[in-house]
Design a protein around this motif. Structure first.
Motif, PDB file in Angstrom:
ATOM      1  N   GLY A 160       0.933  -1.397   0.044  1.00  8.16           N
ATOM      2  CA  GLY A 160       0.195  -0.032  -0.081  1.00  8.16           C
ATOM      3  C   GLY A 160       0.881   1.133  -0.170  1.00  8.16           C
ATOM      4  O   GLY A 160       0.225   2.398   0.215  1.00  8.16           O
ATOM      5  N   ASN A 181     -10.725   5.494  -8.870  1.00 12.16           N
ATOM      6  CA  ASN A 181     -10.834   5.162  -7.501  1.00 12.16           C
ATOM      7  C   ASN A 181     -10.854   3.620  -7.461  1.00 12.16           C
ATOM      8  O   ASN A 181     -11.932   3.012  -7.747  1.00 12.16           O
ATOM      9  CB  ASN A 181     -12.574   5.561  -7.099  1.00 12.16           C
ATOM     10  N   LYS A 182      -9.860   3.202  -7.035  1.00 15.14           N
ATOM     11  CA  LYS A 182      -9.428   1.699  -6.699  1.00 15.14           C
ATOM     12  C   LYS A 182     -10.424   0.908  -5.992  1.00 15.14           C
ATOM     13  O   LYS A 182     -10.619  -0.034  -6.230  1.00 15.14           O
ATOM     14  CB  LYS A 182      -7.995   1.425  -6.272  1.00 15.14           C
ATOM     15  N   HIS A 183     -10.845   1.753  -4.832  1.00 17.38           N
ATOM     16  CA  HIS A 183     -11.967   1.123  -3.980  1.00 17.38           C
ATOM     17  C   HIS A 183     -13.230   0.956  -4.514  1.00 17.38           C
ATOM     18  O   HIS A 183     -13.747  -0.145  -4.549  1.00 17.38           O
ATOM     19  CB  HIS A 183     -11.897   1.901  -2.551  1.00 17.38           C
ATOM     20  N   SER A 184     -13.653   1.919  -5.254  1.00 16.26           N
ATOM     21  CA  SER A 184     -14.962   1.682  -6.003  1.00 16.26           C
ATOM     22  C   SER A 184     -14.836   0.575  -7.128  1.00 16.26           C
ATOM     23  O   SER A 184     -15.513  -0.054  -7.572  1.00 16.26           O
ATOM     24  CB  SER A 184     -15.324   3.080  -6.651  1.00 16.26           C
ATOM     25  N   ARG A 223     -12.686  -1.982  -7.153  1.00 21.60           N
ATOM     26  CA  ARG A 223     -12.726  -3.276  -6.686  1.00 21.60           C
ATOM     27  C   ARG A 223     -14.264  -3.724  -6.079  1.00 21.60           C
ATOM     28  O   ARG A 223     -14.535  -4.779  -6.292  1.00 21.60           O
ATOM     29  CB  ARG A 223     -12.022  -3.360  -5.637  1.00 21.60           C
ATOM     30  N   ALA A 224     -15.124  -2.766  -5.778  1.00 21.17           N
ATOM     31  CA  ALA A 224     -16.380  -3.159  -5.401  1.00 21.17           C
ATOM     32  C   ALA A 224     -17.049  -3.619  -6.482  1.00 21.17           C
ATOM     33  O   ALA A 224     -18.100  -4.269  -6.415  1.00 21.17           O
ATOM     34  CB  ALA A 224     -16.977  -1.952  -4.810  1.00 21.17           C
ATOM     35  N   VAL A 279      -8.048  -5.286  -9.401  1.00 20.70           N
ATOM     36  CA  VAL A 279      -7.139  -3.993  -9.363  1.00 20.70           C
ATOM     37  C   VAL A 279      -5.710  -4.383  -9.182  1.00 20.70           C
ATOM     38  O   VAL A 279      -4.825  -4.069  -9.742  1.00 20.70           O
ATOM     39  CB  VAL A 279      -7.770  -3.359  -7.731  1.00 20.70           C
TER      40      VAL A 279
END
Length: 358
Positions: free
Chosen positions: A145, A236-239, A241-242, A247
């Motif tokens: 990270g 937005n990597k979190h979105s 992945r969701a 990713v």
């Protein structure tokens, strides 16, 4: 629609002939604003302005051979800037790209010469090494990270030291030995560093490869699922992945694409000059990143294009050679690059705000 609109009785009022039924959601913005939303528009206009300027300021630029040299200089930057741009659209950047080019060339040269192998063996091993470096950068990034700045800065320092130390240890010098008389050299040179004639002007094969890679990168970004993944992880990597975007795979593969670019440019340098200086490559990573930024890519990710990067690299090549043809002091080159970079950042910021303004 609002709740008030839902409570009102429906009234069928057909639109007047020739009129299109629109509302606030479907109304299109003016064509000019939609064009400004494209990341390559600003740099295209800038490239045209730079070209016109040097056509008047440096008359030798008008000669076909001079333009061929400008395109060659642009291509050596542009081939590497393309994967760097894709990586930046994906939200990361690679500070080790410049020295990775030299690492690839050193690997192919020393392995072939010291072990008396066909140069194609060195070329293939160098490709594997370059891909491994990219995979390592990507893997370390996603597992820890850490920011890509720190990860690739560490790789940059490692490769810079390894390039110098191993070259001195193996060859006793800071440069590799000449491999022009080894088996397979002629065939490899045709692929990576040959020249062909167009209208009496000699053009380097790298110009063709540059345009081919640009077309492939554009197709990937605009027509493939992988291109959607790149924009998604950069936004937005979190979105991302969701909604099911892989990713980890996307990030690592983008770093490996940078490794592939480093390998290709490294092979060009090796088979153009037959030998490699181990201390080269430092600072080139900033040129690649700047070409991508001038081409419309944002450091924050999620925005950019391959075509814009082509124009950005062309501007670099144009300024680099144009200063020489104009007879100016070449020490001004970096100053011009700094001005172009700041100008591009400001233009990109203005374009974004204008394109998103209602």
């Amino acid at each position: 629609m609002s709740m008030t609109q839902q409570a009102e009785p429906a009234v069928d009022t057909p639109p007047a002939p020739g009129q299109k039924e629109t509302d606030g959601r479907t109304r299109q913005r003016p064509l000019a604003l939609r064009l400004l939303a494209r990341p390559e528009v600003g740099v295209f206009l800038g490239a045209v302005a730079v070209l016109v300027f040097f056509l008047f300021a440096a008359p030798p630029v008008r000669d076909g051979s001079s333009m061929a040299n400008i395109l060659y200089s642009s291509s050596t930057i542009g081939i590497m800037a393309l994967p760097v741009a894709l990586l930046m659209i994906g939200g990361e950047f690679d500070l080790s790209a410049g020295v990775a080019v030299v690492t690839s060339a050193l690997t192919a040269s020393m392995l072939s010469y010291q072990l008396t192998l066909n140069v194609w063996v060195g070329v293939i091993v160098a490709l594997l090494v370059s891909l491994a470096i990219g995979a390592f950068n990507g893997w370390l990034l996603v597992k820890t990270g850490l920011p890509s700045f720190l990860v690739t800065l560490g790789t940059f320092l490692i490769l810079q030291g390894v390039n110098l130390a191993i070259t001195k240890l193996v060859t006793g010098n800071v440069a590799t030995d000449d491999i022009s008389d080894m088996d397979g050299f002629t065939q490899a040179q045709k692929l990576f560093a040959s020249t062909f004639e167009v209208g009496g002007v000699n053009v380097k094969i790298t110009v063709v490869w540059w345009l081919v890679f640009a077309a492939l990168a554009t197709w990937v970004l605009l027509r493939t699922k992988y291109g959607n993944w790149i924009f998604a992880v950069g936004g937005n990597k979190h979105s991302a992945r969701a909604v099911g975007v892989p990713v980890t795979f996307t990030k690592i593969s983008l770093f490996m694409l940078v490794g592939f670019g480093a390998w290709f440019v490294g092979m060009h340098q090796l088979f153009s000059f037959n030998t490699v200086q181990s201390g080269e490559g430092v600072g080139q990573e900033l040129i690649y990143i700047a070409a991508a930024v001038i081409g419309g890519c944002l450091l924050t990710g999620g925005y950019g294009s391959a075509i814009g990067t082509v124009f950005g690299a062309f501007m670099f090549g144009m300024v680099q050679q144009g200063i020489v043809y104009a007879g100016w002091n070449p020490d001004w080159f970096k100053a011009f690059l700094g001005v172009m970079l700041l100008g591009a950042v400001l233009i990109n910021l203005w374009v974004q705000r204008t394109a998103t303004r209602r």
